[in-house]
Design a protein around this motif. Structure first.
Motif, mmCIF file in Angstrom:
data_model
loop_
_atom_site.group_PDB
_atom_site.id
_atom_site.type_symbol
_atom_site.label_atom_id
_atom_site.label_comp_id
_atom_site.label_asym_id
_atom_site.label_seq_id
_atom_site.Cartn_x
_atom_site.Cartn_y
_atom_site.Cartn_z
ATOM 1 N N ARG A 57 0.886 -1.172 0.000
ATOM 2 C CA ARG A 57 0.000 0.000 0.000
ATOM 3 C C ARG A 57 0.916 1.212 0.000
ATOM 4 O O ARG A 57 1.716 1.388 0.908
ATOM 5 N N GLY A 58 0.834 2.007 -1.050
ATOM 6 C CA GLY A 58 1.691 3.184 -1.150
ATOM 7 C C GLY A 58 3.166 2.832 -1.256
ATOM 8 O O GLY A 58 4.016 3.573 -0.787
ATOM 9 N N GLY A 59 3.466 1.667 -1.834
ATOM 10 C CA GLY A 59 4.845 1.244 -2.000
ATOM 11 C C GLY A 59 5.468 0.605 -0.772
ATOM 12 O O GLY A 59 6.656 0.312 -0.769
ATOM 13 N N ILE A 60 4.676 0.378 0.285
ATOM 14 C CA ILE A 60 5.201 -0.193 1.526
ATOM 15 C C ILE A 60 4.439 -1.465 1.873
ATOM 16 O O ILE A 60 3.209 -1.480 1.893
ATOM 17 N N THR A 61 5.193 -2.524 2.157
ATOM 18 C CA THR A 61 4.573 -3.726 2.716
ATOM 19 C C THR A 61 4.721 -3.658 4.229
ATOM 20 O O THR A 61 5.642 -3.027 4.747
ATOM 21 N N THR A 62 3.816 -4.297 4.931
ATOM 22 C CA THR A 62 3.849 -4.280 6.388
ATOM 23 C C THR A 62 3.711 -5.697 6.908
ATOM 24 O O THR A 62 2.877 -6.470 6.436
ATOM 25 N N LYS A 63 4.541 -6.013 7.909
ATOM 26 C CA LYS A 63 4.470 -7.299 8.597
ATOM 27 C C LYS A 63 4.310 -7.007 10.087
ATOM 28 O O LYS A 63 5.107 -6.276 10.667
ATOM 29 N N VAL A 64 3.261 -7.562 10.694
ATOM 30 C CA VAL A 64 3.014 -7.388 12.122
ATOM 31 C C VAL A 64 3.088 -8.765 12.776
ATOM 32 O O VAL A 64 2.433 -9.705 12.327
ATOM 33 N N VAL A 65 3.896 -8.876 13.833
ATOM 34 C CA VAL A 65 4.087 -10.131 14.545
ATOM 35 C C VAL A 65 3.703 -9.925 16.010
ATOM 36 O O VAL A 65 4.217 -9.016 16.667
ATOM 37 N N VAL A 66 2.806 -10.779 16.510
ATOM 38 C CA VAL A 66 2.382 -10.716 17.912
ATOM 39 C C VAL A 66 2.594 -12.081 18.538
ATOM 40 O O VAL A 66 2.123 -13.091 18.010
ATOM 41 N N ASN A 67 3.306 -12.112 19.658
ATOM 42 C CA ASN A 67 3.534 -13.334 20.426
ATOM 43 C C ASN A 67 2.843 -13.210 21.765
ATOM 44 O O ASN A 67 2.937 -12.168 22.433
ATOM 45 N N CYS A 68 2.155 -14.252 22.175
ATOM 46 C CA CYS A 68 1.530 -14.283 23.493
ATOM 47 C C CYS A 68 1.225 -15.731 23.827
ATOM 48 O O CYS A 68 1.514 -16.629 23.064
ATOM 49 N N GLY A 69 0.606 -15.916 24.962
ATOM 50 C CA GLY A 69 0.189 -17.257 25.319
ATOM 51 C C GLY A 69 -0.013 -17.410 26.806
ATOM 52 O O GLY A 69 0.628 -16.740 27.594
ATOM 53 N N GLY A 70 -0.922 -18.279 27.138
ATOM 54 C CA GLY A 70 -1.216 -18.567 28.534
ATOM 55 C C GLY A 70 -1.852 -17.380 29.228
ATOM 56 O O GLY A 70 -1.667 -16.237 28.842
ATOM 57 N N ALA A 71 -2.609 -17.656 30.245
ATOM 58 C CA ALA A 71 -3.322 -16.600 30.972
ATOM 59 C C ALA A 71 -2.362 -15.603 31.607
ATOM 60 O O ALA A 71 -2.659 -14.431 31.705
ATOM 61 N N HIS A 72 -1.178 -16.063 32.027
ATOM 62 C CA HIS A 72 -0.236 -15.172 32.688
ATOM 63 C C HIS A 72 0.581 -14.326 31.706
ATOM 64 O O HIS A 72 1.182 -13.343 32.091
ATOM 65 N N ASN A 73 0.630 -14.695 30.431
ATOM 66 C CA ASN A 73 1.411 -13.945 29.452
ATOM 67 C C ASN A 73 0.584 -12.991 28.618
ATOM 68 O O ASN A 73 1.131 -12.136 27.962
#
Length: 114
Positions: A97-113
């Motif tokens: 979009r507008g010459g830019i690619t975007t990568k979003v990475v989200v890490n999580c897990g477990g109720a405490h994290n």
């Protein structure tokens, strides 16, 4: 909308990967279509994500307005809240979009994290 099934092998640590190249939504700022490939990788504890409910859940974003960062974080939060995996990673590869690619990475897990 998201559903889980019982983990058939709770005594074994293993990884499940989902991929789709068909994620669509609307961009918050312009209302223009957003296209992305998603990768969802997780290690289940007691529950596994039911695949058809995941498909329907992802499809529900088609008419929603989003920012890339927000939608990937929402997907990760919803998956963690529903199935409480040991760990989870959601990656969004958004098209150019507008010459830019975007990568979003989200890490999580477990109720405490969260």
């Amino acid at each position: 909308m998201l559903e889980c099934i019982d983990n058939p092998k709770q005594d074994r640590q293993y990884t499940i990967e989902f991929e789709t190249s068909e994620f669509t939504a609307l961009y918050e700022k312009t209302g223009q279509p957003v296209f992305a490939a998603l990768e969802i990788t997780y290690t289940p504890k007691e529950k596994c994500i039911e695949q058809m409910s995941l498909k329907q859940y992802l499809k529900s974003f088609r008419d929603k307005t989003v920012y890339y960062e927000g939608v990937i974080n929402q997907i990760a939060d919803d998956l963690c809240a529903t199935c409480d995996p040991a760990k989870l990673c959601v990656v969004g590869h958004f098209t150019v979009r507008g010459g830019i690619t975007t990568k979003v990475v989200v890490n999580c897990g477990g109720a405490h994290n969260g």
